[in-house]
Scaffold this motif. Structure first.
Motif, PDB file in Angstrom:
ATOM      1  N   GLU A 112       3.274 -14.645   6.053  1.00 53.28           N
ATOM      2  CA  GLU A 112       3.947 -13.604   5.288  1.00 53.28           C
ATOM      3  C   GLU A 112       3.159 -12.314   5.477  1.00 53.28           C
ATOM      4  OE1 GLU A 112       3.903 -14.816   1.243  1.00 53.28           O
ATOM      5  OE2 GLU A 112       1.727 -14.894   1.101  1.00 53.28           O
ATOM      6  N   GLU A 113       3.682 -11.246   4.952  1.00 50.24           N
ATOM      7  CA  GLU A 113       2.978  -9.972   5.094  1.00 50.24           C
ATOM      8  C   GLU A 113       1.630 -10.042   4.383  1.00 50.24           C
ATOM      9  OE1 GLU A 113       3.675  -5.171   4.381  1.00 50.24           O
ATOM     10  OE2 GLU A 113       5.250  -6.629   3.908  1.00 50.24           O
ATOM     11  N   LEU A 114       0.582  -9.632   5.122  1.00 46.74           N
ATOM     12  CA  LEU A 114      -0.768  -9.659   4.580  1.00 46.74           C
ATOM     13  C   LEU A 114      -1.275  -8.233   4.442  1.00 46.74           C
ATOM     14  CD1 LEU A 114      -2.249 -12.591   6.734  1.00 46.74           C
ATOM     15  CD2 LEU A 114      -1.249 -12.714   4.434  1.00 46.74           C
ATOM     16  N   ALA A 115      -1.806  -7.922   3.282  1.00 46.37           N
ATOM     17  CA  ALA A 115      -2.243  -6.559   2.994  1.00 46.37           C
ATOM     18  C   ALA A 115      -3.686  -6.355   3.431  1.00 46.37           C
ATOM     19  CB  ALA A 115      -2.105  -6.281   1.500  1.00 46.37           C
ATOM     20  N   PRO A 116      -4.058  -5.112   3.724  1.00 45.59           N
ATOM     21  CA  PRO A 116      -5.472  -4.836   4.007  1.00 45.59           C
ATOM     22  C   PRO A 116      -6.322  -5.151   2.793  1.00 45.59           C
ATOM     23  CG  PRO A 116      -4.208  -2.796   3.740  1.00 45.59           C
ATOM     24  CD  PRO A 116      -3.223  -3.904   3.807  1.00 45.59           C
ATOM     25  N   GLY A 117      -7.491  -5.729   3.030  1.00 45.85           N
ATOM     26  CA  GLY A 117      -8.366  -6.138   1.939  1.00 45.85           C
ATOM     27  C   GLY A 117      -8.208  -7.589   1.556  1.00 45.85           C
ATOM     28  N   VAL A 166      -0.584   1.195  -3.293  1.00 47.20           N
ATOM     29  CA  VAL A 166      -1.625   0.191  -3.068  1.00 47.20           C
ATOM     30  C   VAL A 166      -0.955  -1.154  -2.783  1.00 47.20           C
ATOM     31  CG1 VAL A 166      -3.367   1.366  -4.441  1.00 47.20           C
ATOM     32  CG2 VAL A 166      -1.829  -0.271  -5.541  1.00 47.20           C
ATOM     33  N   ALA A 167      -1.675  -2.022  -2.077  1.00 53.50           N
ATOM     34  CA  ALA A 167      -1.112  -3.307  -1.656  1.00 53.50           C
ATOM     35  C   ALA A 167      -1.452  -4.410  -2.654  1.00 53.50           C
ATOM     36  CB  ALA A 167      -1.637  -3.689  -0.279  1.00 53.50           C
ATOM     37  N   VAL A 168      -0.481  -5.277  -2.883  1.00 53.78           N
ATOM     38  CA  VAL A 168      -0.690  -6.460  -3.724  1.00 53.78           C
ATOM     39  C   VAL A 168      -1.279  -7.569  -2.859  1.00 53.78           C
ATOM     40  CG1 VAL A 168       0.422  -8.206  -5.159  1.00 53.78           C
ATOM     41  CG2 VAL A 168       1.222  -5.830  -5.241  1.00 53.78           C
ATOM     42  N   LEU A 169      -2.421  -8.088  -3.262  1.00 50.33           N
ATOM     43  CA  LEU A 169      -3.047  -9.195  -2.546  1.00 50.33           C
ATOM     44  C   LEU A 169      -2.590 -10.542  -3.084  1.00 50.33           C
ATOM     45  CD1 LEU A 169      -6.737  -7.917  -2.264  1.00 50.33           C
ATOM     46  CD2 LEU A 169      -4.888  -7.682  -0.598  1.00 50.33           C
ATOM     47  N   LEU A 194       6.784  -5.283 -14.915  1.00 54.77           N
ATOM     48  CA  LEU A 194       6.504  -5.669 -13.533  1.00 54.77           C
ATOM     49  C   LEU A 194       7.808  -5.907 -12.791  1.00 54.77           C
ATOM     50  CD1 LEU A 194       4.505  -6.607 -11.300  1.00 54.77           C
ATOM     51  CD2 LEU A 194       4.615  -8.890 -12.333  1.00 54.77           C
ATOM     52  N   ALA A 195       7.978  -5.229 -11.656  1.00 56.80           N
ATOM     53  CA  ALA A 195       9.182  -5.432 -10.850  1.00 56.80           C
ATOM     54  C   ALA A 195       9.217  -6.866 -10.343  1.00 56.80           C
ATOM     55  CB  ALA A 195       9.203  -4.450  -9.676  1.00 56.80           C
ATOM     56  N   GLY A 196      10.404  -7.495 -10.438  1.00 54.88           N
ATOM     57  CA  GLY A 196      10.522  -8.898 -10.042  1.00 54.88           C
ATOM     58  C   GLY A 196      10.282  -9.149  -8.579  1.00 54.88           C
ATOM     59  N   ALA A 197      10.454  -8.112  -7.739  1.00 60.04           N
ATOM     60  CA  ALA A 197      10.311  -8.292  -6.298  1.00 60.04           C
ATOM     61  C   ALA A 197       8.865  -8.223  -5.822  1.00 60.04           C
ATOM     62  CB  ALA A 197      11.130  -7.233  -5.563  1.00 60.04           C
ATOM     63  N   VAL A 198       7.927  -8.003  -6.741  1.00 62.10           N
ATOM     64  CA  VAL A 198       6.525  -7.868  -6.350  1.00 62.10           C
ATOM     65  C   VAL A 198       5.986  -9.210  -5.877  1.00 62.10           C
ATOM     66  CG1 VAL A 198       4.201  -7.409  -7.190  1.00 62.10           C
ATOM     67  CG2 VAL A 198       6.075  -5.899  -7.839  1.00 62.10           C
ATOM     68  N   SER A 199       5.368  -9.197  -4.697  1.00 56.53           N
ATOM     69  CA  SER A 199       4.747 -10.391  -4.129  1.00 56.53           C
ATOM     70  C   SER A 199       3.604  -9.949  -3.240  1.00 56.53           C
ATOM     71  CB  SER A 199       5.765 -11.228  -3.335  1.00 56.53           C
ATOM     72  OG  SER A 199       6.290 -10.472  -2.260  1.00 56.53           O
ATOM     73  N   SER A 200       2.918 -10.912  -2.650  1.00 59.41           N
ATOM     74  CA  SER A 200       1.807 -10.580  -1.764  1.00 59.41           C
ATOM     75  C   SER A 200       2.299  -9.693  -0.619  1.00 59.41           C
ATOM     76  CB  SER A 200       1.189 -11.863  -1.202  1.00 59.41           C
ATOM     77  OG  SER A 200       0.152 -11.561  -0.301  1.00 59.41           O
ATOM     78  N   GLY A 201       1.613  -8.570  -0.416  1.00 58.79           N
ATOM     79  CA  GLY A 201       1.996  -7.633   0.635  1.00 58.79           C
ATOM     80  C   GLY A 201       2.837  -6.467   0.149  1.00 58.79           C
ATOM     81  N   THR A 202       3.390  -6.553  -1.072  1.00 59.63           N
ATOM     82  CA  THR A 202       4.203  -5.462  -1.608  1.00 59.63           C
ATOM     83  C   THR A 202       3.328  -4.241  -1.892  1.00 59.63           C
ATOM     84  OG1 THR A 202       5.680  -7.057  -2.655  1.00 59.63           O
ATOM     85  CG2 THR A 202       5.795  -4.810  -3.456  1.00 59.63           C
TER      86      THR A 202
END
Length: 231
Positions: A70-75, A181-184, A147-155
């Motif tokens: 899945e999408e991976l955020a920096p950090g 900022v990215a959600v880890l 909190l927006a329901g669509a928030v997941s790792s990488g958002t």
């Protein structure tokens, strides 16, 4: 008058009739080595064998490397659950060194210095120590309705601090305190958070922004954290 087709004799002759001699049988001959048809067949068979060998060899000319599940955020700290194995054929064997083969152990505590998209091969150049990223892993507690329901790792998200009930007058909550900022991590809350009804997010935040966030959070008597997902 009857005609006898089975014998042949002269009229008026007393000699017995002679039987007709059948034509001599002709044997088929196998083509010799000089026959061009033989050489055409040899070439066709040899070509088929060579082509089959190349196809089989090409089928084995692949390696298995890690790609992002899945999408991976920096950090983000890279873990096995974040990855999926894919088979790839590289035109140059030297290109393999730029990625993570599955037959080698993942680097310990490897942190992504840049984002990696879902399905993208994970390059070794995107890995480093946490110090290399300049980012901190910032945990925040958010009420579910904030909190927006669509928030997941990488958002990518914006984080706002709101003063409840008109307290802390003079504080302007119109601007995000953390922007883009990215959600880890956006997993389900643990037992402690579940008991309070809050959700837990972990964000990748530059160190100076984290200090500003905590400074503002501590300055409000009754702050409300709100998270908006970026499209």
């Amino acid at each position: 008058m009857a005609i006898d087709l089975g014998t042949s004799h002269s009229a008026g002759s007393g000699a017995p009739p002679r039987p007709l001699t059948p034509p001599a049988a002709t044997r088929s001959r196998s083509p010799g080595w000089r026959d061009p048809r033989l050489w055409v067949g040899v070439v066709v068979v040899a070509g088929s064998v060579l082509l089959g060998a190349r196809v089989v060899g090409a089928a084995d000319d692949t390696v298995t490397v890690w790609a992002a599940a899945e999408e991976l955020a920096p950090g983000a700290t890279l873990a096995a659950d974040d990855l999926v194995a894919v088979r790839v054929r590289f035109a140059d064997e030297a290109d393999l060194a730029a990625y993570l083969p599955t037959d080698e152990e993942l680097p310990a505590d490897a942190t992504l210095t840049r984002g990696v998209g879902a399905g993208e091969l994970v390059p070794t150049a995107a890995l480093g120590d946490a110090e290399d990223t300049g980012l901190l892993q910032l945990p925040i507690a958010v009420e579910p309705e904030q909190l927006a329901g669509a928030v997941s790792s990488g958002t990518r998200v914006n984080v706002y601090l709101v003063a409840r009930g008109g307290s802390d007058r003079g504080y302007d909550s119109g601007e995000p305190v953390l922007e883009d900022v990215a959600v880890l991590d956006a997993t389900l809350a643990d037992e402690g958070y579940a008991a309070s009804g809050l959700r837990r997010l972990v964000l990748a935040v530059p160190e100076e922004d984290a200090s500003r966030f905590y400074g503002l959070l501590g300055s409000l008597s009754d702050p409300l954290v709100s998270v908006a997902a970026r499209g």
